[in-house]
Design a protein around this motif. Structure first.
Motif, PDB file in Angstrom:
ATOM      1  N   TRP A 195      43.000  38.628  44.066  1.00  0.00           N
ATOM      2  CA  TRP A 195      44.122  38.919  44.971  1.00  0.00           C
ATOM      3  C   TRP A 195      43.941  38.211  46.308  1.00  0.00           C
ATOM      4  CZ3 TRP A 195      44.068  41.263  49.771  1.00  0.00           C
ATOM      5  CH2 TRP A 195      45.307  41.590  50.293  1.00  0.00           C
ATOM      6  N   LYS A 196      42.741  38.264  46.854  1.00  0.00           N
ATOM      7  CA  LYS A 196      42.496  37.670  48.165  1.00  0.00           C
ATOM      8  C   LYS A 196      42.648  36.159  48.139  1.00  0.00           C
ATOM      9  CE  LYS A 196      38.970  37.397  51.790  1.00  0.00           C
ATOM     10  NZ  LYS A 196      37.572  37.763  52.155  1.00  0.00           N
ATOM     11  N   VAL A 197      42.107  35.525  47.108  1.00  0.00           N
ATOM     12  CA  VAL A 197      42.187  34.061  47.014  1.00  0.00           C
ATOM     13  C   VAL A 197      43.636  33.601  46.910  1.00  0.00           C
ATOM     14  CG1 VAL A 197      41.702  32.130  45.469  1.00  0.00           C
ATOM     15  CG2 VAL A 197      39.883  33.715  46.083  1.00  0.00           C
ATOM     16  N   ASN A 198      44.439  34.317  46.133  1.00  0.00           N
ATOM     17  CA  ASN A 198      45.834  33.916  45.949  1.00  0.00           C
ATOM     18  C   ASN A 198      46.700  34.221  47.153  1.00  0.00           C
ATOM     19  OD1 ASN A 198      46.505  32.931  43.030  1.00  0.00           O
ATOM     20  ND2 ASN A 198      45.011  34.559  42.759  1.00  0.00           N
ATOM     21  N   THR A 199      46.366  35.222  47.944  1.00  0.00           N
ATOM     22  CA  THR A 199      47.200  35.578  49.098  1.00  0.00           C
ATOM     23  C   THR A 199      46.801  34.828  50.364  1.00  0.00           C
ATOM     24  OG1 THR A 199      45.750  37.482  49.481  1.00  0.00           O
ATOM     25  CG2 THR A 199      47.776  37.866  48.231  1.00  0.00           C
ATOM     26  N   GLU A 200      45.491  34.626  50.579  1.00  0.00           N
ATOM     27  CA  GLU A 200      45.048  33.964  51.803  1.00  0.00           C
ATOM     28  C   GLU A 200      44.907  32.462  51.632  1.00  0.00           C
ATOM     29  OE1 GLU A 200      41.506  35.846  53.127  1.00  0.00           O
ATOM     30  OE2 GLU A 200      42.484  37.771  53.555  1.00  0.00           O
ATOM     31  N   GLY A 201      44.343  32.030  50.516  1.00  0.00           N
ATOM     32  CA  GLY A 201      44.231  30.601  50.235  1.00  0.00           C
ATOM     33  C   GLY A 201      43.389  29.850  51.246  1.00  0.00           C
ATOM     34  N   LEU A 202      42.224  30.393  51.600  1.00  0.00           N
ATOM     35  CA  LEU A 202      41.387  29.767  52.625  1.00  0.00           C
ATOM     36  C   LEU A 202      40.335  28.825  52.053  1.00  0.00           C
ATOM     37  CD1 LEU A 202      40.773  32.847  54.973  1.00  0.00           C
ATOM     38  CD2 LEU A 202      42.477  31.034  55.190  1.00  0.00           C
ATOM     39  N   ILE A 203      40.127  28.826  50.748  1.00  0.00           N
ATOM     40  CA  ILE A 203      39.103  27.975  50.166  1.00  0.00           C
ATOM     41  C   ILE A 203      39.754  26.695  49.645  1.00  0.00           C
ATOM     42  CG2 ILE A 203      37.611  29.907  49.589  1.00  0.00           C
ATOM     43  CD1 ILE A 203      38.575  29.772  46.753  1.00  0.00           C
ATOM     44  N   PRO A 204      39.026  25.585  49.649  1.00  0.00           N
ATOM     45  CA  PRO A 204      39.636  24.312  49.256  1.00  0.00           C
ATOM     46  C   PRO A 204      39.985  24.218  47.771  1.00  0.00           C
ATOM     47  CG  PRO A 204      37.281  24.047  49.667  1.00  0.00           C
ATOM     48  CD  PRO A 204      37.634  25.428  50.123  1.00  0.00           C
ATOM     49  N   ASP A 205      39.198  24.867  46.914  1.00  0.00           N
ATOM     50  CA  ASP A 205      39.456  24.807  45.468  1.00  0.00           C
ATOM     51  C   ASP A 205      40.122  26.103  45.002  1.00  0.00           C
ATOM     52  OD1 ASP A 205      37.193  26.158  46.132  1.00  0.00           O
ATOM     53  OD2 ASP A 205      36.001  25.473  44.444  1.00  0.00           O
ATOM     54  N   LEU A 206      41.215  26.452  45.690  1.00  0.00           N
ATOM     55  CA  LEU A 206      41.911  27.716  45.461  1.00  0.00           C
ATOM     56  C   LEU A 206      42.312  27.896  44.007  1.00  0.00           C
ATOM     57  CD1 LEU A 206      43.740  30.193  46.128  1.00  0.00           C
ATOM     58  CD2 LEU A 206      45.469  28.563  46.863  1.00  0.00           C
ATOM     59  N   ARG A 207      43.024  26.918  43.434  1.00  0.00           N
ATOM     60  CA  ARG A 207      43.564  27.056  42.095  1.00  0.00           C
ATOM     61  C   ARG A 207      42.454  27.193  41.056  1.00  0.00           C
ATOM     62  NH1 ARG A 207      47.321  29.098  42.489  1.00  0.00           N
ATOM     63  NH2 ARG A 207      46.360  30.558  41.061  1.00  0.00           N
ATOM     64  N   ARG A 208      41.384  26.442  41.220  1.00  0.00           N
ATOM     65  CA  ARG A 208      40.282  26.487  40.261  1.00  0.00           C
ATOM     66  C   ARG A 208      39.623  27.860  40.264  1.00  0.00           C
ATOM     67  NH1 ARG A 208      34.738  25.963  40.137  1.00  0.00           N
ATOM     68  NH2 ARG A 208      34.698  25.994  42.405  1.00  0.00           N
ATOM     69  N   VAL A 209      39.331  28.378  41.450  1.00  0.00           N
ATOM     70  CA  VAL A 209      38.659  29.677  41.553  1.00  0.00           C
ATOM     71  C   VAL A 209      39.572  30.801  41.075  1.00  0.00           C
ATOM     72  CG1 VAL A 209      37.624  31.328  43.153  1.00  0.00           C
ATOM     73  CG2 VAL A 209      37.155  28.892  43.404  1.00  0.00           C
ATOM     74  N   ALA A 210      40.849  30.761  41.452  1.00  0.00           N
ATOM     75  CA  ALA A 210      41.775  31.826  41.067  1.00  0.00           C
ATOM     76  C   ALA A 210      41.979  31.862  39.555  1.00  0.00           C
ATOM     77  CB  ALA A 210      43.110  31.634  41.782  1.00  0.00           C
ATOM     78  N   ASP A 211      42.230  30.693  38.952  1.00  0.00           N
ATOM     79  CA  ASP A 211      42.463  30.662  37.502  1.00  0.00           C
ATOM     80  C   ASP A 211      41.203  31.005  36.729  1.00  0.00           C
ATOM     81  OD1 ASP A 211      45.026  29.935  38.087  1.00  0.00           O
ATOM     82  OD2 ASP A 211      44.788  27.814  37.599  1.00  0.00           O
TER      83      ASP A 211
END
Length: 294
Positions: A247-263
């Motif tokens: 939830w945090k990764v998808n809402t804040e998006g502060l990390i450079p590899d957002l899509r990779r980590v979220a999926d």
């Protein structure tokens, strides 16, 4: 329309509904695993997430999820089993029992976000623990305790009365009959229920946002002193679980590899929850066959 045609139509409707649920569920699982499965690797499962550069993983979040699961089930299983034993073997049909059952049904239907707000008030603020693993574990206990009570009660009700009568006829008292006859006979259902409850704990996010927190301190896995703030076993530290991390990764998006980590995180979570449910069915059948010699 005669009864035979009505029966066939009803059967087709039921089959269509079941197939629709299976198709929707299968499509969701395949979609998530297709997009996230390719990112799962050993480094992804053990490394912490990277905020500055790409290449991080979900190691601390997986550890926090399993540790929180352990803390919650340590309270949920014994208390839930005792409550289920009382309702199944000792409780009489009176107003007190009706009030207990109504309370269980009400707690079982509460939205997890409401339990999270209660946990924020009771476990985070009033106790002074702050955002911590122990606060999140107690909030999850509130969510899963009614389910464990009902599973225990139904499993005990499924034990034939003839077994109880035979035990009492041989001179055993009520408590000995429960411990040595009823609970072993109900054990497959209790194990399956505990594993399914564990799967619910692992996938919970809403209640943990307000109790366990949305961040984790830097953990030192060589430090096993539970009173050290950097110790991974410290129950009074904040902890971000895998579901909260998604939830945090998808809402804040502060990390450079957002899509990779979220999926990748979503795929891991799906696999773990599926593993809990499949393990519950397999272990329940295996124990039942061993105990019934079939």
């Amino acid at each position: 329309m005669n009864s035979r045609i009505a029966d066939r139509i009803a059967t087709l409707v039921f089959w269509a509904g079941a197939l629709l649920v299976i198709v929707i569920l299968g499509a969701m699982i395949v979609y998530i695993l297709y997009h996230g499965g390719k990112y799962i690797s050993w480094d992804f499962l053990i490394k912490p997430p990277q905020v500055v550069r790409a290449g991080g993983g979900i190691g601390p979040q997986i550890f926090n999820s399993f540790y929180l699961l352990f803390l919650s089930m340590v309270v949920t299983v014994p208390v839930g089993m005792l409550g289920g034993i009382y309702l199944a073997e000792y409780a009489r049909n009176n107003k007190l029992t009706e009030a207990i059952r109504l309370s269980i049904e009400t707690l079982n239907s509460l939205p997890s976000i409401v339990v999270g707000l209660f946990g924020l008030l009771a476990f985070v603020n009033m106790t002074g623990w702050g955002y911590s693993l122990i606060s999140g574990a107690l909030a999850l206990t509130v969510i899963n305790l009614p389910l464990m009570v009902r599973i225990t009660e139904e499993s005990i009700h499924g034990v034939p009365d003839s077994l109880r009568e035979a035990s009492l006829a041989l001179g055993a008292n009520h408590w000995q009959t429960i411990c040595r006859v009823v609970l072993p006979s109900a054990f497959p259902g209790l194990v399956s229920g505990a594993i399914i409850t564990s799967g619910r704990v692992f996938g919970e996010a809403a209640a943990l946002l307000f109790t366990a927190g949305m961040s984790s301190p830097a953990l030192d896995f060589t430090q096993w002193n539970i009173f050290n703030p950097a110790s991974p076993l410290n129950p009074f530290r904040p902890a971000e679980t895998l579901a909260v991390h998604i939830w945090k990764v998808n809402t804040e998006g502060l990390i450079p590899d957002l899509r990779r980590v979220a999926d990748g995180s979503a795929a891991v979570l799906i696999l773990v929850v599926l593993g809990f449910n499949l393990a519950a069915r397999w272990l329940g059948r295996k124990i039942y066959r061993q105990m019934t010699a079939t």
